[in-house]
Design a protein around this motif. Structure first.
Motif, PDB file in Angstrom:
ATOM      1  N   TYR A 126     -68.288 -95.670 -37.907  1.00  0.00           N
ATOM      2  CA  TYR A 126     -68.393 -94.253 -38.257  1.00  0.00           C
ATOM      3  C   TYR A 126     -67.574 -93.504 -37.214  1.00  0.00           C
ATOM      4  O   TYR A 126     -67.702 -93.765 -36.021  1.00  0.00           O
ATOM      5  N   HIS A 127     -66.729 -92.581 -37.676  1.00  0.00           N
ATOM      6  CA  HIS A 127     -65.749 -91.994 -36.774  1.00  0.00           C
ATOM      7  C   HIS A 127     -65.745 -90.471 -36.835  1.00  0.00           C
ATOM      8  O   HIS A 127     -65.984 -89.892 -37.895  1.00  0.00           O
ATOM      9  N   ALA A 128     -65.419 -89.866 -35.717  1.00  0.00           N
ATOM     10  CA  ALA A 128     -65.240 -88.420 -35.668  1.00  0.00           C
ATOM     11  C   ALA A 128     -63.817 -88.080 -36.106  1.00  0.00           C
ATOM     12  O   ALA A 128     -62.876 -88.802 -35.781  1.00  0.00           O
ATOM     13  N   SER A 129     -63.676 -87.018 -36.832  1.00  0.00           N
ATOM     14  CA  SER A 129     -62.365 -86.521 -37.223  1.00  0.00           C
ATOM     15  C   SER A 129     -61.992 -85.421 -36.233  1.00  0.00           C
ATOM     16  O   SER A 129     -62.759 -84.467 -36.051  1.00  0.00           O
ATOM     17  N   VAL A 130     -60.854 -85.559 -35.589  1.00  0.00           N
ATOM     18  CA  VAL A 130     -60.468 -84.656 -34.505  1.00  0.00           C
ATOM     19  C   VAL A 130     -59.277 -83.801 -34.929  1.00  0.00           C
ATOM     20  O   VAL A 130     -58.311 -84.307 -35.496  1.00  0.00           O
ATOM     21  N   ASN A 131     -59.341 -82.522 -34.642  1.00  0.00           N
ATOM     22  CA  ASN A 131     -58.218 -81.614 -34.851  1.00  0.00           C
ATOM     23  C   ASN A 131     -57.251 -81.839 -33.687  1.00  0.00           C
ATOM     24  O   ASN A 131     -57.514 -81.398 -32.561  1.00  0.00           O
ATOM     25  N   LEU A 132     -56.148 -82.536 -33.959  1.00  0.00           N
ATOM     26  CA  LEU A 132     -55.224 -82.919 -32.886  1.00  0.00           C
ATOM     27  C   LEU A 132     -54.588 -81.715 -32.199  1.00  0.00           C
ATOM     28  O   LEU A 132     -54.303 -81.767 -31.001  1.00  0.00           O
ATOM     29  N   GLU A 133     -54.354 -80.634 -32.916  1.00  0.00           N
ATOM     30  CA  GLU A 133     -53.780 -79.440 -32.289  1.00  0.00           C
ATOM     31  C   GLU A 133     -54.702 -78.891 -31.205  1.00  0.00           C
ATOM     32  O   GLU A 133     -54.243 -78.414 -30.176  1.00  0.00           O
ATOM     33  N   ARG A 134     -56.004 -78.966 -31.435  1.00  0.00           N
ATOM     34  CA  ARG A 134     -56.972 -78.408 -30.487  1.00  0.00           C
ATOM     35  C   ARG A 134     -57.146 -79.257 -29.238  1.00  0.00           C
ATOM     36  O   ARG A 134     -57.769 -78.817 -28.277  1.00  0.00           O
ATOM     37  N   VAL A 135     -56.614 -80.469 -29.258  1.00  0.00           N
ATOM     38  CA  VAL A 135     -56.652 -81.323 -28.066  1.00  0.00           C
ATOM     39  C   VAL A 135     -55.234 -81.539 -27.528  1.00  0.00           C
ATOM     40  O   VAL A 135     -54.963 -82.531 -26.861  1.00  0.00           O
ATOM     41  N   ASN A 136     -54.363 -80.595 -27.844  1.00  0.00           N
ATOM     42  CA  ASN A 136     -52.979 -80.576 -27.350  1.00  0.00           C
ATOM     43  C   ASN A 136     -52.186 -81.818 -27.750  1.00  0.00           C
ATOM     44  O   ASN A 136     -51.411 -82.359 -26.966  1.00  0.00           O
ATOM     45  N   ARG A 137     -52.390 -82.267 -29.001  1.00  0.00           N
ATOM     46  CA  ARG A 137     -51.612 -83.383 -29.545  1.00  0.00           C
ATOM     47  C   ARG A 137     -51.216 -83.046 -30.980  1.00  0.00           C
ATOM     48  O   ARG A 137     -51.337 -83.854 -31.883  1.00  0.00           O
ATOM     49  N   GLY A 138     -50.720 -81.829 -31.170  1.00  0.00           N
ATOM     50  CA  GLY A 138     -50.457 -81.307 -32.501  1.00  0.00           C
ATOM     51  C   GLY A 138     -49.168 -81.763 -33.151  1.00  0.00           C
ATOM     52  O   GLY A 138     -48.940 -81.456 -34.320  1.00  0.00           O
ATOM     53  N   VAL A 139     -48.313 -82.471 -32.448  1.00  0.00           N
ATOM     54  CA  VAL A 139     -47.073 -82.975 -33.044  1.00  0.00           C
ATOM     55  C   VAL A 139     -47.285 -84.447 -33.393  1.00  0.00           C
ATOM     56  O   VAL A 139     -47.447 -85.286 -32.508  1.00  0.00           O
ATOM     57  N   GLU A 140     -47.323 -84.727 -34.699  1.00  0.00           N
ATOM     58  CA  GLU A 140     -47.455 -86.108 -35.153  1.00  0.00           C
ATOM     59  C   GLU A 140     -46.083 -86.612 -35.577  1.00  0.00           C
ATOM     60  O   GLU A 140     -45.267 -85.846 -36.091  1.00  0.00           O
ATOM     61  N   ALA A 141     -45.843 -87.882 -35.361  1.00  0.00           N
ATOM     62  CA  ALA A 141     -44.550 -88.467 -35.719  1.00  0.00           C
ATOM     63  C   ALA A 141     -44.718 -89.944 -36.013  1.00  0.00           C
ATOM     64  O   ALA A 141     -45.627 -90.595 -35.490  1.00  0.00           O
ATOM     65  N   PHE A 142     -43.839 -90.433 -36.868  1.00  0.00           N
ATOM     66  CA  PHE A 142     -43.735 -91.869 -37.092  1.00  0.00           C
ATOM     67  C   PHE A 142     -42.559 -92.366 -36.277  1.00  0.00           C
ATOM     68  O   PHE A 142     -41.487 -91.758 -36.276  1.00  0.00           O
ATOM     69  N   VAL A 143     -42.755 -93.469 -35.588  1.00  0.00           N
ATOM     70  CA  VAL A 143     -41.671 -94.119 -34.855  1.00  0.00           C
ATOM     71  C   VAL A 143     -41.446 -95.463 -35.530  1.00  0.00           C
ATOM     72  O   VAL A 143     -42.373 -96.258 -35.671  1.00  0.00           O
TER      73      VAL A 143
END
Length: 151
Positions: A51-68
């Motif tokens: 069971y997992h928490a869903s985190v708003n990445l922008e609010r934890v200063n990780r708002g830029v997502e990218a595929f490498v």
């Protein structure tokens, strides 16, 4: 094998992993004791793995997502699994996929800025096993609240 009741319970938990046993039982039309034992059986069988928490990445200063996308040198392909494990341990990395196609590995990252993404890619590109590395910033992302489970 899972049945319709299991599929219902899985779907309910995927929508709200914090749902109480009482709420699950009501929604699935089960007695609370039956619901509890069914969910426990799904966990024991490895169908429900957590069971997992869903985190708003922008609010934890990780708002830029990218595929490498990473192409591994042919002579290093024997170590690709270990490389994936190492990559998955990096704090910027959310998921790692070993794939077919033009690249061998795709990694989903979350970073604070495009500059941080650039620094990550440039640092990773120095590894000897990498033949090519490319990145794509995610502009928009949507996640399905459920996984289709065929009957």
């Amino acid at each position: 094998m899972i049945d319709a009741v299991d599929r219902t319970l899985i779907g309910l938990l995927m929508k709200d992993a914090r749902a109480s046993n009482r709420a699950l039982a009501r929604a699935a039309g089960l007695a609370e004791s039956t619901c509890l034992s069914r969910v426990a059986a799904l966990e024991r069988r490895g169908i429900i793995t957590g069971y997992h928490a869903s985190v708003n990445l922008e609010r934890v200063n990780r708002g830029v997502e990218a595929f490498v996308q990473i192409k591994i040198r042919p002579q290093a392909l024997g170590t690709v699994s270990a490389f994936c494990d190492e990559l998955a341990e990096l704090p910027e990395v959310l998921r790692v996929f070993l794939v077919t196609g033009a690249s061998d590995i795709q990694a989903l990252l979350a970073v604070a800025s495009p500059h941080e993404l650039r620094d990550f890619v440039l640092s990773l590109a120095q590894r000897d096993e990498i033949a090519d590395i490319r990145s794509s910033i995610v502009y928009l992302s949507r996640q399905s609240p459920q996984v289709y489970i065929p009957a």
